[in-house]
Structures are given as structure tokens and as C-alpha cells.
Design a protein around this motif. Structure first.
Motif, PDB file in Angstrom:
ATOM      1  N   THR A  32     -15.104  22.056 -17.736  1.00  0.00           N
ATOM      2  CA  THR A  32     -14.862  20.836 -18.510  1.00  0.00           C
ATOM      3  C   THR A  32     -16.125  20.394 -19.249  1.00  0.00           C
ATOM      4  N   ARG A  33     -17.291  20.603 -18.662  1.00  0.00           N
ATOM      5  CA  ARG A  33     -18.529  20.248 -19.354  1.00  0.00           C
ATOM      6  C   ARG A  33     -18.667  21.058 -20.642  1.00  0.00           C
ATOM      7  N   TYR A  34     -18.378  22.356 -20.554  1.00  0.00           N
ATOM      8  CA  TYR A  34     -18.440  23.213 -21.739  1.00  0.00           C
ATOM      9  C   TYR A  34     -17.408  22.779 -22.779  1.00  0.00           C
ATOM     10  N   LEU A  35     -16.184  22.517 -22.332  1.00  0.00           N
ATOM     11  CA  LEU A  35     -15.119  22.147 -23.266  1.00  0.00           C
ATOM     12  C   LEU A  35     -15.365  20.779 -23.887  1.00  0.00           C
ATOM     13  N   ASP A  36     -15.900  19.844 -23.114  1.00  0.00           N
ATOM     14  CA  ASP A  36     -16.234  18.525 -23.673  1.00  0.00           C
ATOM     15  C   ASP A  36     -17.184  18.678 -24.856  1.00  0.00           C
ATOM     16  N   GLU A  37     -18.208  19.503 -24.681  1.00  0.00           N
ATOM     17  CA  GLU A  37     -19.203  19.691 -25.733  1.00  0.00           C
ATOM     18  C   GLU A  37     -18.625  20.451 -26.913  1.00  0.00           C
ATOM     19  N   LEU A  38     -17.844  21.476 -26.621  1.00  0.00           N
ATOM     20  CA  LEU A  38     -17.267  22.299 -27.681  1.00  0.00           C
ATOM     21  C   LEU A  38     -16.288  21.507 -28.536  1.00  0.00           C
ATOM     22  N   THR A  43     -12.275  16.156 -21.586  1.00  0.00           N
ATOM     23  CA  THR A  43     -11.192  17.058 -21.214  1.00  0.00           C
ATOM     24  C   THR A  43     -10.934  17.002 -19.709  1.00  0.00           C
ATOM     25  N   PHE A  44      -9.720  17.349 -19.332  1.00  0.00           N
ATOM     26  CA  PHE A  44      -9.352  17.573 -17.935  1.00  0.00           C
ATOM     27  C   PHE A  44      -8.601  18.900 -17.849  1.00  0.00           C
ATOM     28  N   VAL A  45      -8.900  19.684 -16.837  1.00  0.00           N
ATOM     29  CA  VAL A  45      -8.093  20.865 -16.537  1.00  0.00           C
ATOM     30  C   VAL A  45      -6.892  20.404 -15.721  1.00  0.00           C
ATOM     31  N   LEU A  46      -5.701  20.708 -16.233  1.00  0.00           N
ATOM     32  CA  LEU A  46      -4.494  20.309 -15.511  1.00  0.00           C
ATOM     33  C   LEU A  46      -4.089  21.346 -14.471  1.00  0.00           C
ATOM     34  N   ARG A  47      -4.054  22.605 -14.865  1.00  0.00           N
ATOM     35  CA  ARG A  47      -3.600  23.605 -13.895  1.00  0.00           C
ATOM     36  C   ARG A  47      -3.890  25.014 -14.389  1.00  0.00           C
ATOM     37  N   LEU A  48      -3.753  25.947 -13.476  1.00  0.00           N
ATOM     38  CA  LEU A  48      -3.828  27.373 -13.765  1.00  0.00           C
ATOM     39  C   LEU A  48      -2.484  27.827 -14.331  1.00  0.00           C
ATOM     40  N   VAL A  49      -2.512  28.438 -15.493  1.00  0.00           N
ATOM     41  CA  VAL A  49      -1.297  28.983 -16.103  1.00  0.00           C
ATOM     42  C   VAL A  49      -1.144  30.457 -15.761  1.00  0.00           C
ATOM     43  N   HIS A  50      -2.280  31.176 -15.733  1.00  0.00           N
ATOM     44  CA  HIS A  50      -2.234  32.605 -15.447  1.00  0.00           C
ATOM     45  C   HIS A  50      -3.607  33.058 -14.973  1.00  0.00           C
ATOM     46  N   ALA A  51      -3.624  34.024 -14.083  1.00  0.00           N
ATOM     47  CA  ALA A  51      -4.873  34.676 -13.687  1.00  0.00           C
ATOM     48  C   ALA A  51      -4.578  36.129 -13.369  1.00  0.00           C
ATOM     49  N   ASP A  52      -5.441  37.007 -13.833  1.00  0.00           N
ATOM     50  CA  ASP A  52      -5.343  38.407 -13.463  1.00  0.00           C
ATOM     51  C   ASP A  52      -5.987  38.573 -12.098  1.00  0.00           C
ATOM     52  N   ASN A  53      -5.261  39.144 -11.188  1.00  0.00           N
ATOM     53  CA  ASN A  53      -5.689  39.194  -9.792  1.00  0.00           C
ATOM     54  C   ASN A  53      -6.697  40.323  -9.563  1.00  0.00           C
ATOM     55  N   ALA A  54      -7.830  40.249 -10.277  1.00  0.00           N
ATOM     56  CA  ALA A  54      -8.883  41.234 -10.038  1.00  0.00           C
ATOM     57  C   ALA A  54      -9.496  41.013  -8.662  1.00  0.00           C
ATOM     58  N   GLU A  55      -9.890  39.798  -8.398  1.00  0.00           N
ATOM     59  CA  GLU A  55     -10.357  39.387  -7.080  1.00  0.00           C
ATOM     60  C   GLU A  55      -9.714  38.047  -6.799  1.00  0.00           C
ATOM     61  N   LEU A  56      -8.976  37.971  -5.712  1.00  0.00           N
ATOM     62  CA  LEU A  56      -8.164  36.799  -5.450  1.00  0.00           C
ATOM     63  C   LEU A  56      -9.015  35.540  -5.404  1.00  0.00           C
ATOM     64  N   VAL A  66      -5.398  22.717 -20.528  1.00  0.00           N
ATOM     65  CA  VAL A  66      -6.423  21.679 -20.621  1.00  0.00           C
ATOM     66  C   VAL A  66      -5.910  20.555 -21.507  1.00  0.00           C
ATOM     67  N   GLN A  67      -6.091  19.324 -21.055  1.00  0.00           N
ATOM     68  CA  GLN A  67      -5.690  18.163 -21.846  1.00  0.00           C
ATOM     69  C   GLN A  67      -6.915  17.463 -22.394  1.00  0.00           C
ATOM     70  N   VAL A  68      -6.858  17.088 -23.677  1.00  0.00           N
ATOM     71  CA  VAL A  68      -7.959  16.352 -24.304  1.00  0.00           C
ATOM     72  C   VAL A  68      -7.590  14.879 -24.426  1.00  0.00           C
ATOM     73  N   ALA A  69      -8.639  14.034 -24.483  1.00  0.00           N
ATOM     74  CA  ALA A  69      -8.425  12.591 -24.547  1.00  0.00           C
ATOM     75  C   ALA A  69      -8.186  12.097 -25.969  1.00  0.00           C
ATOM     76  N   GLY A  70      -8.473  12.934 -26.955  1.00  0.00           N
ATOM     77  CA  GLY A  70      -8.281  12.556 -28.359  1.00  0.00           C
ATOM     78  C   GLY A  70      -8.333  13.793 -29.228  1.00  0.00           C
ATOM     79  N   GLU A  71      -8.240  13.588 -30.539  1.00  0.00           N
ATOM     80  CA  GLU A  71      -8.255  14.725 -31.454  1.00  0.00           C
ATOM     81  C   GLU A  71      -9.590  15.454 -31.348  1.00  0.00           C
TER      82      GLU A  71
END
Length: 394
Positions: A32-38, A43-56, A66-71
Motif C-alpha cells: 500500500t505504501r508503494y501504491l499510495d505513492e504511485l 489505497t487499501f488492499v481488499l483481498r487476494l484475487v489470485h496467486a500462483d502456488n509457487a510457495e504456499l 485494491v481500492q483507492v480513496a479518490g481518482e
């Protein structure tokens, strides 16, 4: 890592691929720190949508909603429509409340209504068991837990009746929403605890467990006596299908041995009581003089040797005898007629069956996209229980 960004439920686009500085999927503070700056907006991470199970649980390719607070800042997102967005945003009956649109913000709004304006919240963890958000300016942590977990603040309120300093202060609680607001515990996590820390935490926790045994606790129950039925259920379902024929035969042999193993545990003479459920030193905090236990969402009523087994499995070999001696002495003081050491051998097997039952409860109650966190855990715990019975001590 990939982030699918929405404003409310409206899809805005995808963030360019980036690499998280922490590999664990549920630990999202750096994300979220990276996404806020970008993106130029909170931003808030809501949930995992997908992950490749390389290492559980960590590594590989991960996709978050990810949900943003504004445009967001223009020109960053790839706005190409996604055919699967309606499916991603569709209601899911097992979805955690904080994984829903505006879920983390509702938790923050509740918390700031108690502590006042608290600066920018920092989301530290989000997965199917909990959402953890720090309010740094208020010296507080807001936590939401799943419907099948315990409520930290509720458990801590009971613990505080017997040791007011053993867990963080409770600033607020909403039992209906399963929200806790806790004061920050100063210091650091005790991943490498010294002698004084082990003796202090273990002895104080046993004193609370001995006193709290008869309290009316609003936590799940998982008693040793429940394990034969739990194992039957596991072997008749997906877990049984995942075991090899040899492992399945061994598991049924273990099932036949369970009454004797549980009887051996009962002979130690210890009461069923509140169990922390994740009693490892990473869930202890210390500033050198004051020590507390954190993360109470896995608490349940069960056998107290479960916590010692969890602890010794985490401690380096040379520190385990101190933990065992401290725990044994504390229980003998609380229950002079008991023989705590007799609980250790049977618990080395039962801890894995308790783990299998617990992980299966997670799988039974979380949405399909999140099952990847725990998919193999019940089967692996059954395998570990079988292996424990094959060691020379059994």
C-alpha cells in the motif's frame, strides 16, 4: 505482483507489474505504501484475487483487488476493461467483511470515532483471518477478525481480569462486527527471547490459564475428546482423498490409537482452559521490562499443553528445556496434584490433529479465492501426526 484498482466497485485499471519487498501475501504495508505513492491517493488492499502456488503463502505471482480513496494520478493505470471484473466484484457469501468494497475504511472510521483524528492509517495485514490497520498517531491498532475466529479485545478483557499487563490495553470493541481497537505495545517482537522473557511470559500465562478455566468465554471449543470425530470427518473428505493409500492406512491406525493417546493426556490432570492458539515468541512483545502477548484471534477452549507444544516447536533446541521446566513448575504450583510432564508425549501427536481440524475450519469458512493460503495444511498436519507416532518415543 499485480493490483486491480477500483474506485468503489468501479474498475479503473491495472497497475504495472511490481515486486513487493515482503514475499508474504498477507503482509501488505509495503504494497500500500508503494501504491499510495504511485497513484497519488490512499489505497487499501481488499483481498487476494489470485496467486500462483509457487510457495504456499508467499512468492510467485499475486493479484490483489485494491481500492483507492479518490481518482488516481492520470496515466499510471492500464484501463483495458477486464471481462472477469463482474465475477471479481460479485458478492461472495464467505467473503470477509474487510474484503468487501469500503470494508477497511469502515474499520478505520469506527476506530477514529473512538480515538479521534489519527493521521494516515497503515494497513499491515489482510487475508482471510484478519485485517490489521495501525493508527500511528493514536498509538493504536484496529483489527477485524473472521466470523469463525475469536475477537481479540473480548479475549483480552477476560485475560486482564487475572493479569492486567499481559496483553495490550483495549480501547474499543464491537462484538457484532468482530472489531478490536488495541493500544500499541511498545518494544519489539521476541523472536529470539532471552531467559527472563521465557520465564516471565510462560509463568504468567499459565497463572491466567489456571484461573480463567471456568470463565464464560466467547471463543470456539476444540477439546482433545473431540479429535476422534474430527479425524473421522477429515479422512472421509478431501483430506482422505489427498493421502496416499499407505498414509490413509496409517491414519486409520492412528485413529484406533487415539483413545489411548487422549487417556494418556488426561492422566496429566490439567484442566481444559483458554488456549492462545498461536503461542510462539513472535506473538510476544517486550521493551526490556514490560512484556505482553498479542494476536489472540486463534484463541479457543482446549488443552493448555497445546500452547507449550506450539512454543517449543518454535524455540531453538537449547531454549526448549527452560520453557518446559517453567511451564511444568507453573502448572504444578497451580494444580499440585497434576503431573504436567505426562501431557507432553501425547500432545506431540495431538497438536497436529488439532492443527488439521483448525485448518479445515478455515477452509470450510473462507471464500474460494482465499483457500490457497491453507489448501494443503490439513493434509500436511495429518502426515505430521502420523510421523509423530512413528518416532521412537511412541
Amino acid at each position: 505482483m499485480e493490483a486491480l484498482v477500483s474506485l468503489g466497485s468501479r474498475y479503473l485499471g491495472q497497475v504495472p507489474l511490481f515486486e513487493a519487498d515482503r514475499p508474504w501475501w498477507s503482509e501488505v504495508a509495503a504494497t500500500t505504501r508503494y501504491l499510495d505513492e504511485l497513484l497519488g491517493v490512499p489505497t487499501f488492499v481488499l483481498r487476494l484475487v489470485h496467486a500462483d502456488n509457487a510457495e504456499l503463502g508467499h512468492g510467485g505471482r499475486v493479484v490483489f483487488h485494491v481500492q483507492v480513496a479518490g481518482e488516481p494520478r492520470a496515466g499510471v493505470l492500464d484501463p483495458t476493461p477486464r471481462a472477469d471484473w463482474p465475477e471479481i466484484i460479485a458478492a461472495q457469501p464467505l467473503r470477509a467483511t474487510w474484503a468487501e468494497v469500503d470494508g477497511p475504511q469502515r474499520l478505520v472510521d469506527w476506530a477514529t470515532g473512538i480515538v479521534g483524528a489519527a493521521g494516515k492509517p497503515v494497513q499491515y495485514k489482510t487475508w482471510n483471518l484478519s485485517c490489521l490497520i495501525q493508527l500511528p498517531d493514536a498509538g493504536a491498532w484496529a483489527k477485524a477478525t473472521s466470523r469463525f475466529c475469536s475477537v481479540d479485545a473480548d479475549v483480552i478483557n477476560h485475560v486482564h481480569q487475572y493479569d492486567s499487563q499481559l496483553a495490550p490495553a483495549v480501547l474499543g470493541i464491537d462484538l457484532e462486527n468482530r472489531w478490536s481497537l488495541l493500544a500499541h505495545a511498545p518494544g519489539t517482537d521476541c523472536w529470539e527471547p532471552d531467559r527472563a522473557t521465557i520465564e516471565d511470559i510462560v509463568s504468567r500465562w499459565v497463572a491466567v490459564q489456571a484461573a480463567i478455566a471456568d470463565d464464560n468465554l466467547r471463543v470456539p471449543r476444540l477439546l482433545p475428546a473431540d479429535l476422534p470425530a474430527e479425524l473421522d470427518r477429515l479422512l472421509a473428505g478431501e483430506v482422505g482423498d489427498r493421502l496416499t493409500p499407505t498414509e490413509l492406512t496409517q491414519a486409520h491406525t492412528l485413529r484406533a490409537q487415539l483413545p489411548a493417546i487422549i487417556s494418556e493426556l488426561d492422566s496429566a490432570g490439567l484442566p481444559n482452559t483458554l488456549v492462545h492458539g498461536d503461542f510462539h515468541p513472535g506473538n510476544w512483545r517486550s521493551n526490556g521490562t514490560h512484556r505482553v502477548i498479542v494476536d489472540w484471534a486463534d484463541s479457543y477452549v482446549g488443552h493448555p499443553a497445546t500452547d507449550l507444544q506450539r512454543l517449543t516447536n518454535w524455540l531453538p533446541t537449547e531454549k526448549r528445556p527452560l520453557a518446559v521446566q517453567t511451564w511444568t513448575t507453573a502448572w504444578q504450583s497451580a494444580h499440585p496434584s497434576s503431573n504436567p510432564l505426562r501431557a507432553l508425549k501425547p500432545m506431540s501427536v495431538l497438536i497436529h490433529l488439532l492443527g488439521a481440524a483448525t485448518y479445515q475450519r478455515f477452509l470450510d469458512n473462507i471464500e474460494p479465492d482465499e483457500r490457497i493460503y491453507h489448501e494443503d495444511d490439513p493434509t500436511n498436519e495429518i502426515r505430521a501426526a502420523i510421523q509423530a507416532t512413528l518416532t521412537p518415543d511412541h
